[in-house]
Design an enzyme around this catalytic site. Structure first.
Site, mmCIF file in Angstrom:
data_model
loop_
_atom_site.group_PDB
_atom_site.id
_atom_site.type_symbol
_atom_site.label_atom_id
_atom_site.label_comp_id
_atom_site.label_asym_id
_atom_site.label_seq_id
_atom_site.Cartn_x
_atom_site.Cartn_y
_atom_site.Cartn_z
ATOM 1 N N ASN A 1 -0.907 -2.391 2.191
ATOM 2 C CA ASN A 1 -0.528 -0.525 2.223
ATOM 3 C C ASN A 1 0.363 -0.950 2.767
ATOM 4 O O ASN A 1 1.126 -1.695 3.761
ATOM 5 C CB ASN A 1 -2.255 -0.377 2.490
ATOM 6 C CG ASN A 1 -3.021 0.479 1.643
ATOM 7 O OD1 ASN A 1 -2.020 0.981 0.377
ATOM 8 N ND2 ASN A 1 -4.255 0.158 2.447
ATOM 9 N N TYR A 12 -8.228 10.136 -1.649
ATOM 10 C CA TYR A 12 -6.966 11.099 -0.644
ATOM 11 C C TYR A 12 -6.496 12.102 -0.068
ATOM 12 O O TYR A 12 -5.496 12.372 0.709
ATOM 13 C CB TYR A 12 -6.383 9.879 -1.119
ATOM 14 C CG TYR A 12 -6.161 8.131 -0.375
ATOM 15 C CD1 TYR A 12 -6.254 8.004 1.095
ATOM 16 C CD2 TYR A 12 -7.203 7.249 -0.821
ATOM 17 C CE1 TYR A 12 -6.173 7.187 1.700
ATOM 18 C CE2 TYR A 12 -7.936 6.242 -0.621
ATOM 19 C CZ TYR A 12 -6.981 6.227 0.643
ATOM 20 O OH TYR A 12 -7.574 4.740 1.340
HETATM 21 C C1 G6P Z 1 -9.172 2.031 -0.624
HETATM 22 C C2 G6P Z 1 -7.735 2.149 -0.950
HETATM 23 C C3 G6P Z 1 -7.116 0.908 0.219
HETATM 24 C C4 G6P Z 1 -7.675 0.895 1.648
HETATM 25 C C5 G6P Z 1 -8.822 0.765 1.623
HETATM 26 C C6 G6P Z 1 -9.694 0.872 2.760
HETATM 27 O O1 G6P Z 1 -9.256 1.032 -1.698
HETATM 28 O O2 G6P Z 1 -7.641 1.604 -2.005
HETATM 29 O O3 G6P Z 1 -5.790 1.170 0.105
HETATM 30 O O4 G6P Z 1 -7.218 -0.035 1.840
HETATM 31 O O5 G6P Z 1 -9.995 1.912 0.568
HETATM 32 O O6 G6P Z 1 -10.908 0.387 2.863
HETATM 33 P P1 G6P Z 1 -12.144 0.011 4.225
HETATM 34 O O7 G6P Z 1 -12.949 -0.199 3.844
HETATM 35 O O8 G6P Z 1 -10.356 -0.268 4.621
HETATM 36 O O9 G6P Z 1 -11.322 1.455 5.135
#
Ligand code: G6P
Length: 436
Positions: free
Chosen positions: A149, A253
């Protein structure tokens, strides 16, 4: 044995079992000879724990795949067929800073969007550029599949500033499709979703079940069903008129844009109540995960991994690799150059869209013009992304300031400057381009 060499940069990530599980599920169609899991010295302990689990998983599945754990990135990249990037520069500590710094100024603190995503991009760009240099020298034919990311912005940087064959990937479209399928009690293959926009700034503009338009029902269900959101995004309900008028399904998002005030207040409340930011919550989940991974009796992907926002990422990554390798001419949602798919966006910018994938790469499917209800925001965020990519490459303070105040999530130049100064100061060790 003939077969593919896969290099995973950020191999010590807690998501690695997800990826290995994907290769195991597709063993019939993907002959993988070697998987190199690479990490840096600081990540060695995690690499060993998760790497040993990967070895046990592969052995249990009866695969003839060699799993190699290494700190030598060049050794991993040399002659690789696919390089998968899933690293996090500065680890979760840096993410926690990204999420906390903006809150000082009542600004959204988020991993991939706004000021947090901006800081992450500045840290990531020098590293991804080094990786691309290695690929250009050591495996120029390899495909880079980037999950790091901010995935859209990193794909934009790679496709603009290097000659590497690359696609950006995200699990959000797969998630949106899977949750919709679950909602209707059907297999995801029966759902067709067409996306428009950028990474973490996308909309499903058409949704079909067996060819029947189901947008209205999907919207109705998304108005009040919390299980349709993602694990990592607070569950604030969409405004009814907003969603009905839109007649598209927004990525979870988009709450950060269309409910910015409520999302910021929610973050401030979490911090005040001691829950911490998402990074701080994830640190606890990770601790639990690594404890599980360390158990020598564990030889499968543990279900607890699904608490993370990136659940099902393997499905996206491994099925994409299989589509390339097997010349499948299959549709995948990827981050690639627009090339005319959306006429009211430049041809050479990266978008997230449905694309035909085969041995030659991904060709975007025609999408059509963006409706004014979304085109302003998409163009606005794209301008921010282009400026951020340039600032990340050059390390130019003024360009970085321009990039940051251009983000629709930043209220003023004054606040942008304060944020930038804090970000540069607190990320010094990861920003060589600003400290030459
Ligand atoms: C989603 C997004 C990713 C992000 C993740 C965060 O999958 O597409 O880009 O990094 O969520 O998840 P987390 O469990 O790390 O908060």
């Amino acid at each position: 044995m003939e077969g593919l060499k896969i290099a995973v940069i950020g191999g010590g990530s807690s998501y690695t079992p997800e990826l290995i599980d994907g290769f195991i599920k597709r063993k019939e169609e993907l002959p993988v000879k070697e998987i190199y899991l690479v990490d840096i010295k600081e990540g060695e302990k995690k690499l060993n724990i998760v790497g040993n689990l990967a070895k046990r998983m592969v052995e249990k599945a009866g695969l003839n795949t060699k799993v190699v754990l290494t700190l030598d990135r060049k050794e991993a990249i040399k002659d690789a067929d696919y390089v998968i990037t899933q690293f996090r520069v500065g680890g979760l500590k840096a993410r926690a800073r990204d999420e906390n710094i903006p809150l000082r100024y009542n600004v959204l603190g988020q991993e991939t969007t706004g000021a947090g995503g901006f800081a992450k991009a500045l840290r990531t760009i020098p590293v991804i550029m080094d990786i691309c240099k290695d690929i250009e020298e050591l495996s120029s034919d390899a495909w880079l599949i980037n999950f790091t990311n901010p995935a859209g912005l990193i794909a934009e940087t790679v496709l603009r500033y290097t000659n590497v064959k690359a696609m950006g990937l995200c699990n959000v479209p797969v998630n949106m499709k899977n949750t919709t399928a679950r909602m209707f009690g059907v297999e995801p293959e029966r759902i067709k979703m067409d996306f428009i926009g950028l990474n973490h700034l996308s909309w499903a503009k058409d949704i079909y079940l067996d060819g029947k338009d189901i947008m209205k029902e999907v919207i109705e269900k998304n108005l009040d069903d919390e299980s349709l959101n993602m694990n990592n995004i607070p569950n604030l309900n969409w405004d009814k008129d907003y969603l009905n008028g839109l007649n598209m399904l927004p990525s979870p998002y988009l709450r950060y844009y269309y409910m910015m005030d409520e999302m910021v207040q929610n973050q401030i409340k979490d911090v005040k109540e001691g829950k911490g930011t998402r990074a701080e919550q994830v640190m606890k989940i990770e601790e639990e995960l690594f404890e599980l991974y360390n158990d020598e009796n564990l030889d499968i992907k543990p279900p607890q991994l699904e608490k993370r926002g990136g659940a099902y990422y393997s499905e996206a990554a491994v099925s994409l690799i299989s589509a390339i390798h097997n010349d499948k001419k299959e549709i995948h949602v990827v981050n690639i150059k627009n090339n005319g798919a959306i006429p009211n966006l430049d041809n050479d910018v990266v978008i997230e869209c449905n694309a035909f994938v085969d041995k030659t790469g991904a060709t975007p499917m025609t999408i059509g013009k963006m409706h004014p209800i979304i085109s302003g925001l998409v163009n606005h965020v794209k301008a921010y992304e282009l400026l951020t990519a340039e600032a990340g490459i050059t390390g130019d303070y003024r360009k970085a300031l321009e990039a940051l105040y251009t983000s629709p999530l930043i209220p003023s130049v004054t606040v942008a400057r304060k944020l930038l100064d804090d970000i540069l100061e607190e990320n010094k060790e990861y920003l060589p381009q600003f400290n030459r």
